[in-house]
Scaffold this active site. Structure first.
Site, short mmCIF file in Angstrom:
data_model
loop_
_atom_site.label_atom_id
_atom_site.label_comp_id
_atom_site.label_asym_id
_atom_site.label_seq_id
_atom_site.Cartn_x
_atom_site.Cartn_y
_atom_site.Cartn_z
N GLU A 278 0.89 -1.18 0.00
CA GLU A 278 0.00 0.00 0.00
C GLU A 278 0.91 1.21 0.00
O GLU A 278 1.59 1.49 0.99
CB GLU A 278 -0.89 0.00 1.25
CG GLU A 278 -1.78 -1.21 1.38
CD GLU A 278 -2.87 -1.27 0.33
OE1 GLU A 278 -3.11 -0.24 -0.35
OE2 GLU A 278 -3.47 -2.34 0.15
N CYS A 313 -2.02 9.41 3.11
CA CYS A 313 -1.76 8.89 1.76
C CYS A 313 -2.92 9.26 0.84
O CYS A 313 -2.71 9.56 -0.34
CB CYS A 313 -1.55 7.39 1.80
SG CYS A 313 -2.88 6.51 2.64
P1 NAD Z 1 8.54 5.02 4.28
O1 NAD Z 1 8.40 4.25 3.03
O2 NAD Z 1 9.72 5.91 4.43
O3 NAD Z 1 8.59 4.05 5.55
C1 NAD Z 1 7.57 3.12 5.83
C2 NAD Z 1 8.15 2.00 6.69
O4 NAD Z 1 9.12 1.29 5.92
C3 NAD Z 1 8.86 2.48 7.96
O5 NAD Z 1 8.62 1.57 9.00
C4 NAD Z 1 10.32 2.46 7.53
O6 NAD Z 1 11.21 2.33 8.63
C5 NAD Z 1 10.35 1.23 6.63
N1 NAD Z 1 11.44 1.23 5.64
C6 NAD Z 1 12.10 2.31 5.12
N2 NAD Z 1 13.02 1.89 4.23
C7 NAD Z 1 12.95 0.54 4.18
C8 NAD Z 1 13.63 -0.44 3.42
N3 NAD Z 1 14.59 -0.14 2.55
N4 NAD Z 1 13.27 -1.73 3.61
C9 NAD Z 1 12.28 -2.08 4.49
N5 NAD Z 1 11.62 -1.18 5.22
C10 NAD Z 1 11.93 0.12 5.08
O7 NAD Z 1 7.18 5.82 4.46
P2 NAD Z 1 6.82 6.90 5.56
O8 NAD Z 1 7.59 8.14 5.27
O9 NAD Z 1 6.92 6.27 6.92
O10 NAD Z 1 5.26 7.13 5.28
C11 NAD Z 1 4.77 8.02 4.36
C12 NAD Z 1 4.47 7.33 3.04
O11 NAD Z 1 3.58 6.25 3.26
C13 NAD Z 1 3.76 8.23 2.04
O12 NAD Z 1 4.28 7.99 0.76
C14 NAD Z 1 2.31 7.77 2.12
O13 NAD Z 1 1.55 8.05 0.97
C15 NAD Z 1 2.50 6.31 2.32
N6 NAD Z 1 1.29 5.72 2.90
C16 NAD Z 1 0.51 4.89 2.13
C17 NAD Z 1 -0.68 4.36 2.64
C18 NAD Z 1 -1.58 3.48 1.83
O14 NAD Z 1 -2.43 2.78 2.41
N7 NAD Z 1 -1.47 3.45 0.53
C19 NAD Z 1 -1.04 4.68 3.96
C20 NAD Z 1 -0.23 5.52 4.70
C21 NAD Z 1 0.95 6.02 4.17
#
Ligand code: NAD
Length: 511
Positions: A278, A313
């Site tokens: 997601e 998001c």
């Molecule tokens: P992010 O992708 O930076 O991090 C999300 C999670 O992934 C965190 O726990 C982070 O520590 C982990 N992570 C980061 N790099 C990683 C890697 N290389 N391998 C594995 N895990 C890793 O996102 P964010 O900044 O925490 O959240 C904001 C983003 O999330 C926005 O783009 C938003 O649109 C999206 N989002 C999407 C939904 C949806 O349902 N589509 C819902 C909420 C947020």
């Protein structure tokens, strides 16, 4: 022609009440869970890590709300091993037992709703009503999933004679990796179906906002055998990636940015596993020439842009409006944004909180500076509440006028309290602009004609399209994943249970 008025939706109730409802006085919310901060949940016990960093209140960053541990490679390994060991017994436990565990978890969490909300406001920055709604829906997820599992997650006969039986089989160890913007809800939406379907889970929360997730897991912990419910925290590049890459992890349920989702989807060189992704969004709102721009509708648009300070998001990230309604809409939105009082989520006067972390704050400010330097007008509106900590990550709401469809502020997922408003002349042009993005999460159409709404909705490249609002589906069984680079287009009508089982057919001779 069926008539539609904007904002006629109970879904909006409670988001922007005049008086925030936080009579709960549990100031000791974080003290209650202090013992687990800076720890990892492995094999049913919280254990310390050698490194931890502070989790700060974004409304007052000198205030340390708690601590988040950095799991070592050996600790991630230990958590996966504990989950693997627990997998067979949990997968074979009677469905009724697993359902009961979720229902009891919901009852226990409900009793602590006020404390969880207070902790959440302090670590995340959301205003009380938004945070309370998130916490409440997170708990509701447990009961909805439990109910749905009772009716749906059962063997069934197939074919005219019903002699092929189809059984749901748990997939095994599941990693739930969640983001900082709505961490508890987005963890529970993956955790609950995974657990009830018989899978052990290792949760990896985001480092800037992990505490409410940890507190909720601590409440749930006694209800599950050791190893079934685990948590490892720390940098995503190491801890999250180790989970995604490990061949024993059979399902990776990831919610976060498209960039990280792409890395995770490529992370499994040594195993075939299921990825449930997601990802990010750049949702358009299309305001047609016949739209109802009553105060209610404008409020619904404002809510679509500014809830959680735009860090959603599925927030409206751009508004495309028919040129004939552009001046009226800009004027009304400006009036509406002007009324937004910004401050700490614990201040009952606040309608919008700070950005969640310094990184996001800097990104939003830099984007606005580049937007202004590029020639667009940034109308900054609203006001800061007196007494707010000057060090908080504050950003007043802004309308961006005069941007072109190809400008950065229109094309990126800004994730902050701002929105570009762009006029269009012809519907085809508006639809082309709306679809001109690699994202495809949500969209909305604002019109008084249901026929127009349906026709436009079918042409928009989004996982789901809302009419005259831009929030979410009230029924938690229902979810539509993003399309294009916003997700894998895996929708659900069964509270996401589909993602966490394999269906196995057992056929008798002759079938
Ligand atoms: P992010 O992708 O930076 O991090 C999300 C999670 O992934 C965190 O726990 C982070 O520590 C982990 N992570 C980061 N790099 C990683 C890697 N290389 N391998 C594995 N895990 C890793 O996102 P964010 O900044 O925490 O959240 C904001 C983003 O999330 C926005 O783009 C938003 O649109 C999206 N989002 C999407 C939904 C949806 O349902 N589509 C819902 C909420 C947020």
């Amino acid at each position: 022609m069926a008539g539609l008025r904007g904002g006629e939706l109970s879904i909006l109730e409670g988001f922007w009440e005049k008086e925030a409802d936080h009579t709960d006085k549990t100031n000791s919310a974080s003290a209650q869970w202090e013992d687990i901060f800076a720890k990892l949940l492995i094999g049913g016990r919280w254990q310390a890590a050698s490194t931890a960093t502070a989790v700060r209140n974004p409304a007052s960053p000198r205030e340390v709300v708690g601590w988040v541990a950095h799991a070592s490679a050996a600790q991630v390994e230990e958590a996966i091993a504990a989950a693997s060991e627990a997998a067979a017994a949990w997968g074979q436990a009677p469905l009724g037992e697993r359902i009961q565990a979720l229902q009891t978890a919901a009852t226990r969490l409900r009793a602590l709703e006020g404390e969880l909300t207070r902790l959440y406001v302090r670590e995340n920055g959301k205003v009380w009503n938004e945070a309370a709604r998130d916490v409440s829906r997170s708990i509701e997820v447990l009961t909805v999933v439990a109910d749905e599992a009772a009716s749906w997650l059962r063997p069934h006969g197939f074919g005219p004679r019903g002699t092929v039986t189809v059984y749901p089989r748990p997939r095994g160890v599941t990693a739930v990796i969640s983001p900082w913007n709505s961490p508890l809800l987005l963890t529970m939406k993956r955790l609950a179906p995974a657990l009830v379907a018989g899978n052990p889970v290792v949760v990896k929360p985001a480092s800037s906002c992990p505490l409410t997730v940890m507190a909720a897991l601590e409440v749930m912990r006694p209800l599950f055998p050791p190893g079934v419910l685990g948590l490892v925290s720390g940098p995503g590049e190491t801890v999250g990636m180790a989970l995604a890459q490990d061949p024993r992890v059979r399902t990776v349920a990831f919610t976060g940015s498209t960039e990280t989702g792409r890395k995770i989807a490529n992370a499994s060189p040594n195993g075939i596993k299921r990825f449930l992704l997601e990802l990010g969004g750049n949702d358009p709102a299309l305001v047609l020439s016949d739209a109802d721009l009553s105060a209610e509708s404008v409020e619904a648009l404002r809510l679509g842009v500014l809830r959680a300070t735009g860090q959603v998001c599925t927030a409206i990230k751009r508004i495309h409006v028919h040129r004939s309604r552009y001046p009226e809409l800009v004027d009304k939105l400006a009036q509406s944004f002007s009324q937004v009082a910004v401050g700490s989520g614990l201040d009952p006067r606040a309608r919008m909180g700070p950005l969640q972390n310094p990184n996001q704050w800097q990104q939003v400010r830099a984007l606005l500076e580049r937007t202004q330097a590029g020639g667009a007008e940034v109308k900054t509106l609203g006001s800061m509440l007196e007494g707010s900590d000057p060090e908080g990550y504050w950003q007043l709401p802004s309308l961006v006028l005069g941007a072109k469809p190809e400008d950065e502020v229109v094309q990126v997922e800004q994730f902050g309290p701002l929105v570009p408003v762009l006029p269009f002349d012809a519907l085809d042009e508006a639809i082309a602009q709306a679809n001109h993005t690699h994202y495809g999460l949500r969209a909305s159409v604002w019109t008084t004609s249901i026929e127009a709404a349906r026709a436009v909705a079918q042409r928009l490249e989004a996982g789901a399209v809302f009419v005259n609002h831009h929030t979410y589906f009230q029924d938690l069984r229902l979810d539509f994943s993003g399309v294009k680079e916003s997700g894998l287009s895996v929708s659900t009508e069964h509270a996401a249970l589909e993602g966490y089982v394999d269906w196995v057919g057992v056929g008798l001779p002759g079938d």
